[in-house]
Design a protein around this motif. Structure first.
Motif, short mmCIF file in Angstrom:
data_model
loop_
_atom_site.label_atom_id
_atom_site.label_comp_id
_atom_site.label_asym_id
_atom_site.label_seq_id
_atom_site.Cartn_x
_atom_site.Cartn_y
_atom_site.Cartn_z
N GLY A 1 -2.81 -7.94 -3.26
CA GLY A 1 -3.79 -8.45 -2.31
C GLY A 1 -3.53 -8.94 -1.00
O GLY A 1 -4.16 -9.15 -0.06
N TYR A 2 -2.26 -8.54 -0.48
CA TYR A 2 -1.82 -8.86 0.93
C TYR A 2 -2.59 -8.08 1.92
O TYR A 2 -2.89 -6.77 1.60
CB TYR A 2 -0.37 -8.69 1.00
N THR A 3 -3.15 -8.84 3.11
CA THR A 3 -3.87 -8.09 4.00
C THR A 3 -3.18 -8.60 5.37
O THR A 3 -2.66 -9.71 5.45
CB THR A 3 -5.21 -8.51 3.97
N PRO A 4 -3.03 -7.68 6.29
CA PRO A 4 -3.39 -6.16 6.16
C PRO A 4 -2.41 -5.53 4.98
O PRO A 4 -1.32 -5.68 4.84
CB PRO A 4 -3.31 -5.43 7.23
N ALA A 5 -3.23 -4.37 4.34
CA ALA A 5 -2.40 -3.55 3.51
C ALA A 5 -1.16 -3.01 4.09
O ALA A 5 -1.41 -2.65 5.50
CB ALA A 5 -3.26 -2.49 2.87
N ALA B 1 0.86 -1.29 0.11
CA ALA B 1 -0.03 0.07 0.10
C ALA B 1 0.80 1.15 0.11
O ALA B 1 0.29 2.20 0.20
CB ALA B 1 -0.93 0.02 1.14
N THR C 1 3.34 -6.52 13.82
CA THR C 1 2.90 -7.40 12.59
C THR C 1 3.98 -8.45 12.07
O THR C 1 5.14 -8.26 12.18
CB THR C 1 2.51 -6.33 11.62
#
Length: 118
Positions: free
Chosen positions: A84-88, A54, A99
């Protein structure tokens, strides 16, 4: 960075105007010199790069730099995440050590540092 919007965009524009001395900073000679991407050569040191999915700088700076370094056969280790990795993962994601992505990036960087200093 020239496309930043809102308060961030205003800050970026003011800073780049100050750094380059030109309101039209994007086409100034100083702006061309500011990007590492345009300065690298075969003697560039071994490099570790990462960027969040992001972070707008990942696509326009980090990934192109990694690609250019590989093309120059410079040892480059990279940690990038799919769109598409989450969380951004925003700019400076690697400092949020609570994280998993930040811890993964830290371990990758430590492994790289160990490998290149042995």
């Amino acid at each position: 960075m020239d496309n930043s919007k809102g308060l961030t965009g205003w800050g970026v524009h003011q800073a780049l105007w100050a750094y380059t001395g030109s309101r039209n900073f994007a086409s100034s000679p100083a702006a061309a010199q500011m990007s590492v991407l345009h300065q690298v050569g075969v003697d560039f040191p071994r490099t570790w790069l990462s960027g969040g999915n992001a972070d707008p700088l990942t696509a326009i700076q980090s990934r192109p730099l990694a690609e250019k370094l590989r093309g120059l056969e410079v040892d480059v280790e990279e940690v990038f995440y799919p769109e598409g990795y989450t969380p951004a993962l925003a700019h400076e994601y690697q400092f949020k050590l609570e994280t998993a992505a930040a811890r993964e990036a830290l371990q990758s960087m430590l492994d790289f540092a160990h490998r290149v200093t042995q």
